[in-house]
Design a protein around this motif. Structure first.
Motif, PDB file in Angstrom:
ATOM      1  N   ASP A   5      17.644 -14.646   1.718  1.00 33.21           N
ATOM      2  CA  ASP A   5      17.849 -13.440   0.928  1.00 33.21           C
ATOM      3  C   ASP A   5      17.438 -13.625  -0.516  1.00 33.21           C
ATOM      4  O   ASP A   5      17.290 -12.644  -1.259  1.00 33.21           O
ATOM      5  N   LEU A   6      17.277 -14.890  -0.965  1.00 33.64           N
ATOM      6  CA  LEU A   6      16.893 -15.143  -2.350  1.00 33.64           C
ATOM      7  C   LEU A   6      15.388 -15.210  -2.535  1.00 33.64           C
ATOM      8  O   LEU A   6      14.921 -15.472  -3.631  1.00 33.64           O
ATOM      9  N   THR A   7      14.634 -15.002  -1.444  1.00 35.79           N
ATOM     10  CA  THR A   7      13.179 -14.999  -1.552  1.00 35.79           C
ATOM     11  C   THR A   7      12.717 -13.838  -2.417  1.00 35.79           C
ATOM     12  O   THR A   7      13.185 -12.714  -2.270  1.00 35.79           O
ATOM     13  N   GLU A   8      11.779 -14.112  -3.315  1.00 35.05           N
ATOM     14  CA  GLU A   8      11.306 -13.071  -4.214  1.00 35.05           C
ATOM     15  C   GLU A   8      10.582 -11.984  -3.440  1.00 35.05           C
ATOM     16  O   GLU A   8       9.861 -12.249  -2.497  1.00 35.05           O
ATOM     17  N   SER A   9      10.755 -10.769  -3.849  1.00 33.83           N
ATOM     18  CA  SER A   9      10.077  -9.637  -3.211  1.00 33.83           C
ATOM     19  C   SER A   9       9.494  -8.736  -4.288  1.00 33.83           C
ATOM     20  O   SER A   9      10.220  -8.245  -5.162  1.00 33.83           O
ATOM     21  N   ALA A  10       8.173  -8.571  -4.229  1.00 31.87           N
ATOM     22  CA  ALA A  10       7.506  -7.741  -5.232  1.00 31.87           C
ATOM     23  C   ALA A  10       7.760  -6.270  -4.941  1.00 31.87           C
ATOM     24  O   ALA A  10       7.902  -5.868  -3.791  1.00 31.87           O
ATOM     25  N   ARG A  11       7.781  -5.476  -5.997  1.00 29.90           N
ATOM     26  CA  ARG A  11       7.973  -4.048  -5.842  1.00 29.90           C
ATOM     27  C   ARG A  11       6.688  -3.344  -6.242  1.00 29.90           C
ATOM     28  O   ARG A  11       6.313  -3.323  -7.413  1.00 29.90           O
ATOM     29  N   VAL A  12       6.005  -2.787  -5.250  1.00 24.78           N
ATOM     30  CA  VAL A  12       4.715  -2.129  -5.472  1.00 24.78           C
ATOM     31  C   VAL A  12       4.886  -0.624  -5.579  1.00 24.78           C
ATOM     32  O   VAL A  12       4.190   0.043  -6.339  1.00 24.78           O
ATOM     33  N   CYS A  13       5.809  -0.062  -4.791  1.00 28.46           N
ATOM     34  CA  CYS A  13       6.060   1.379  -4.811  1.00 28.46           C
ATOM     35  C   CYS A  13       7.515   1.635  -4.426  1.00 28.46           C
ATOM     36  O   CYS A  13       8.249   0.709  -4.082  1.00 28.46           O
ATOM     37  N   ASP A  14       7.931   2.895  -4.491  1.00 26.05           N
ATOM     38  CA  ASP A  14       9.328   3.211  -4.211  1.00 26.05           C
ATOM     39  C   ASP A  14       9.589   3.537  -2.743  1.00 26.05           C
ATOM     40  O   ASP A  14      10.714   3.842  -2.367  1.00 26.05           O
ATOM     41  N   HIS A  15       8.543   3.496  -1.901  1.00 26.83           N
ATOM     42  CA  HIS A  15       8.702   3.690  -0.460  1.00 26.83           C
ATOM     43  C   HIS A  15       8.995   2.318   0.152  1.00 26.83           C
ATOM     44  O   HIS A  15       8.158   1.422   0.115  1.00 26.83           O
ATOM     45  N   HIS A  16      10.191   2.137   0.709  1.00 24.00           N
ATOM     46  CA  HIS A  16      10.628   0.803   1.100  1.00 24.00           C
ATOM     47  C   HIS A  16       9.684   0.159   2.121  1.00 24.00           C
ATOM     48  O   HIS A  16       9.270  -0.993   1.963  1.00 24.00           O
ATOM     49  N   MET A  17       9.347   0.873   3.212  1.00 26.35           N
ATOM     50  CA  MET A  17       8.481   0.296   4.241  1.00 26.35           C
ATOM     51  C   MET A  17       7.094   0.010   3.685  1.00 26.35           C
ATOM     52  O   MET A  17       6.535  -1.084   3.910  1.00 26.35           O
ATOM     53  N   LEU A  18       6.518   0.944   2.950  1.00 23.43           N
ATOM     54  CA  LEU A  18       5.186   0.737   2.384  1.00 23.43           C
ATOM     55  C   LEU A  18       5.205  -0.398   1.370  1.00 23.43           C
ATOM     56  O   LEU A  18       4.240  -1.159   1.260  1.00 23.43           O
ATOM     57  N   ASN A  19       6.286  -0.549   0.646  1.00 27.90           N
ATOM     58  CA  ASN A  19       6.399  -1.630  -0.324  1.00 27.90           C
ATOM     59  C   ASN A  19       6.346  -2.993   0.363  1.00 27.90           C
ATOM     60  O   ASN A  19       5.686  -3.917  -0.098  1.00 27.90           O
ATOM     61  N   VAL A  20       7.026  -3.105   1.506  1.00 33.08           N
ATOM     62  CA  VAL A  20       7.003  -4.364   2.254  1.00 33.08           C
ATOM     63  C   VAL A  20       5.597  -4.655   2.767  1.00 33.08           C
ATOM     64  O   VAL A  20       5.111  -5.795   2.700  1.00 33.08           O
ATOM     65  N   ILE A  21       4.919  -3.626   3.289  1.00 28.75           N
ATOM     66  CA  ILE A  21       3.552  -3.799   3.803  1.00 28.75           C
ATOM     67  C   ILE A  21       2.608  -4.239   2.691  1.00 28.75           C
ATOM     68  O   ILE A  21       1.865  -5.223   2.825  1.00 28.75           O
ATOM     69  N   LEU A  22       2.628  -3.532   1.573  1.00 28.37           N
ATOM     70  CA  LEU A  22       1.703  -3.833   0.473  1.00 28.37           C
ATOM     71  C   LEU A  22       2.016  -5.172  -0.170  1.00 28.37           C
ATOM     72  O   LEU A  22       1.100  -5.866  -0.638  1.00 28.37           O
ATOM     73  N   SER A  23       3.282  -5.552  -0.195  1.00 30.12           N
ATOM     74  CA  SER A  23       3.648  -6.857  -0.760  1.00 30.12           C
ATOM     75  C   SER A  23       3.023  -7.981   0.052  1.00 30.12           C
ATOM     76  O   SER A  23       2.560  -8.991  -0.497  1.00 30.12           O
ATOM     77  N   ARG A  24       3.005  -7.787   1.367  1.00 29.73           N
ATOM     78  CA  ARG A  24       2.394  -8.809   2.230  1.00 29.73           C
ATOM     79  C   ARG A  24       0.905  -8.942   1.951  1.00 29.73           C
ATOM     80  O   ARG A  24       0.375 -10.056   1.804  1.00 29.73           O
ATOM     81  N   TYR A  25       0.195  -7.810   1.855  1.00 33.85           N
ATOM     82  CA  TYR A  25      -1.246  -7.873   1.596  1.00 33.85           C
ATOM     83  C   TYR A  25      -1.531  -8.335   0.173  1.00 33.85           C
ATOM     84  O   TYR A  25      -2.572  -8.952  -0.089  1.00 33.85           O
ATOM     85  N   GLN A  26      -0.620  -8.053  -0.747  1.00 32.66           N
ATOM     86  CA  GLN A  26      -0.779  -8.547  -2.114  1.00 32.66           C
ATOM     87  C   GLN A  26      -0.758 -10.075  -2.143  1.00 32.66           C
ATOM     88  O   GLN A  26      -1.576 -10.713  -2.825  1.00 32.66           O
ATOM     89  N   ARG A  27       0.159 -10.668  -1.368  1.00 38.00           N
ATOM     90  CA  ARG A  27       0.221 -12.130  -1.292  1.00 38.00           C
ATOM     91  C   ARG A  27      -1.049 -12.701  -0.649  1.00 38.00           C
ATOM     92  O   ARG A  27      -1.575 -13.726  -1.090  1.00 38.00           O
ATOM     93  N   GLN A  28      -1.547 -12.028   0.410  1.00 36.25           N
ATOM     94  CA  GLN A  28      -2.773 -12.503   1.060  1.00 36.25           C
ATOM     95  C   GLN A  28      -3.964 -12.430   0.111  1.00 36.25           C
ATOM     96  O   GLN A  28      -4.818 -13.324   0.103  1.00 36.25           O
ATOM     97  N   CYS A  29      -4.028 -11.384  -0.696  1.00 39.06           N
ATOM     98  CA  CYS A  29      -5.119 -11.258  -1.670  1.00 39.06           C
ATOM     99  C   CYS A  29      -5.026 -12.340  -2.744  1.00 39.06           C
ATOM    100  O   CYS A  29      -6.049 -12.891  -3.180  1.00 39.06           O
ATOM    101  N   GLN A  30      -3.811 -12.659  -3.173  1.00 40.30           N
ATOM    102  CA  GLN A  30      -3.640 -13.725  -4.155  1.00 40.30           C
ATOM    103  C   GLN A  30      -4.103 -15.059  -3.588  1.00 40.30           C
ATOM    104  O   GLN A  30      -4.751 -15.851  -4.288  1.00 40.30           O
ATOM    105  N   GLU A  31      -3.815 -15.308  -2.318  1.00 43.77           N
ATOM    106  CA  GLU A  31      -4.234 -16.562  -1.690  1.00 43.77           C
ATOM    107  C   GLU A  31      -5.756 -16.663  -1.580  1.00 43.77           C
ATOM    108  O   GLU A  31      -6.318 -17.765  -1.635  1.00 43.77           O
ATOM    109  N   LYS A  32      -6.422 -15.518  -1.441  1.00 46.71           N
ATOM    110  CA  LYS A  32      -7.886 -15.505  -1.287  1.00 46.71           C
ATOM    111  C   LYS A  32      -8.604 -15.118  -2.584  1.00 46.71           C
ATOM    112  O   LYS A  32      -9.805 -14.846  -2.565  1.00 46.71           O
ATOM    113  N   TYR A  33      -7.852 -15.054  -3.687  1.00 49.19           N
ATOM    114  CA  TYR A  33      -8.413 -14.736  -5.010  1.00 49.19           C
ATOM    115  C   TYR A  33      -9.128 -13.378  -5.014  1.00 49.19           C
ATOM    116  O   TYR A  33     -10.226 -13.237  -5.542  1.00 49.19           O
ATOM    117  N   ILE A  34      -8.489 -12.409  -4.400  1.00 40.67           N
ATOM    118  CA  ILE A  34      -8.997 -11.040  -4.371  1.00 40.67           C
ATOM    119  C   ILE A  34      -8.126 -10.185  -5.281  1.00 40.67           C
ATOM    120  O   ILE A  34      -6.890 -10.209  -5.162  1.00 40.67           O
TER     121      ILE A  34
END
Length: 441
Positions: free
Chosen positions: A282-311
């Motif tokens: 529960d202490l894992t950091e979670s980025a907030r991209v938008c105020d839609h909870h489900m969409l925020n979780v989806i976009l946070s995942r792709y945001q991390r993948q883009c950071q890993e690939k320098y996109i």
């Protein structure tokens, strides 16, 4: 006229066999319409040369034409195309010679009139029936089954139709040896032979169509199951995010408990307590991209993948725009378009993905626009079809089909285009909302 009918049917059947053979073993470069046009023109040339009645020349041209069609219309090496063209020629020649030997034993007088109509027509359908059986067996046993590895042995029952046709034609030839048939009966025999040929073509075509639709249905069901599983996964992440918020809210109580333990000098319990809190998911950091909870979780995942690939990943999601979408539809749309964007952008230097979601003014439509880097034009040169570099090309296109299915359900539209100047791929999706939203909805 009779000679033309015989030669035309001969090359028409050979063209169908070539189409089935090439379409099974080699991926196509062009659309079916373009390939059909080239195939028709090429075999029309073969038909024209056949009237010279030079067997050697016809065989050489048949091999050459098949080689050119395989090499130019399909993705294959020249030596592979040459090998398969020779295989088809050898198979065709063997199926021309074999019926002569069989029929000469079955009906000894056949060689005296096998080039006379309607016996020539029956002989063509007989020999091409054998050619079809041989080619079909090659296709069945040697085609690559990478993605649907289990063979459908029931399709071998399809061979009963050409075998029955060949037996019927052999019987007609035997009857003609003992009974002199009038011309009117000869015409009926010819029509019967052609109808048998048409029934074989329809049986094969319907079988191919059924198998194709069955495979597409299976892939679509797997995709729908994947979407359902993905939605459930994101709901789990959302639940974890809620647990995290609760834990942070309760942090004051945790600190009070630690204070009590410290006052009691229970240092081992303090150490265990702190270790337990630090290990909590529960202490894992979670980025907030938008105020839609489900969409925020989806976009946070792709945001991390883009950071890993320098996109570079930019989003602008306006508040409350997609509130009407169920989680399953939301997951299907954004996961599919972002998967494609990530695949494309990962092959580009200084790549970027920009995603915007807003309301179109004075309309009930929500607009989703995405721009992503793309090194090459992803559309094929013909028919405006997207190409893929995925490891599973059999499932290519089902992601976008799923998106289009959802878009049509919401009376919207989807537009895809490529900007060659800036090397950017654009995706624009319009979705009708159930009612015009207001800033206070």
């Amino acid at each position: 006229m009779e000679t033309f009918i015989v030669f035309f049917l001969s090359y028409f059947i050979e063209a169908i066999i070539f189409w089935a053979y090439s379409d099974t073993f080699f991926p196509a470069k062009f659309s079916p319409q373009i390939r059909a046009a080239f195939l028709s023109a090429s075999y029309a040339i073969l038909l024209g040369f056949s009237f010279l009645k030079l067997t050697g020349l016809n065989l050489i041209l048949y091999t050459l034409i098949n080689f050119l069609l395989l090499y130019l219309l399909h993705r294959t090496k020249w030596y592979t195309a040459c090998f398969h063209a020779i295989i088809l020629s050898a198979l065709m020649a063997a199926c021309e010679i074999l019926p002569i030997g069989i029929l000469s034993v079955f009906t000894p007088t056949f060689l005296h009139h096998y080039d006379i109509f309607p016996y020539s027509l029956i002989f063509v359908i007989f020999s091409k029936g054998l050619f079809f059986i041989a080619a079909y067996l090659l296709i069945f046993f040697f085609k690559k089954e990478t993605y649907h590895p289990q063979k459908d042995w029931h399709s071998l029952l399809l061979l009963f139709t050409p075998v029955a046709t060949i037996f019927t034609l052999a019987t007609l030839i035997k009857v003609g040896e003992y009974i002199s048939l009038p011309s009117s009966i000869n015409i009926l025999v010819s029509i019967s032979a052609i109808l048998l040929l048409i029934s074989n073509i329809f049986a094969f075509g319907i079988n191919q169509y059924t198998q194709k639709k069955g495979a597409q249905y299976t892939d679509m069901q797997l995709l729908l199951q994947k979407e359902s599983d993905t939605a459930a996964y994101y709901k789990m992440l959302l639940s974890q995010h809620e647990s995290q918020r609760i834990l942070i809210h309760d942090m004051k109580k945790h600190l009070q408990s630690l204070e009590i333990l410290n006052s009691a000098k229970e240092y081992e319990k303090i150490d265990t307590y702190i270790h337990t809190l630090l290990q909590s998911s529960d202490l894992t950091e979670s980025a907030r991209v938008c105020d839609h909870h489900m969409l925020n979780v989806i976009l946070s995942r792709y945001q991390r993948q883009c950071q890993e690939k320098y996109i570079t990943f930019h989003t602008d999601i306006r508040s409350g725009v997609l509130r009407h979408l169920p989680d399953a539809d939301l997951t299907a749309i954004f996961c599919n378009i972002l998967d494609n964007a990530l695949e494309s952008a990962s092959k580009t230097d200084h790549a970027l993905i920009e995603l915007n979601v807003h309301r179109k003014e004075h309309t009930p439509f929500a607009v989703i626009t995405m721009i992503n880097s793309c090194r090459t034009d992803p559309f094929t040169a013909h028919n405006h079809q997207l190409i893929t570099s995925k490891k599973e090309p059999s499932s290519h296109g089902f992601g976008l089909k799923s998106v289009r299915r959802i878009v049509e359900r919401y009376e919207g539209s989807m537009n895809l285009y490529y900007d060659e100047k800036d090397l950017l791929f654009h995706t624009i999706i319009l979705l009708r909302q159930p009612y015009p939203s207001t800033p206070f909805s």
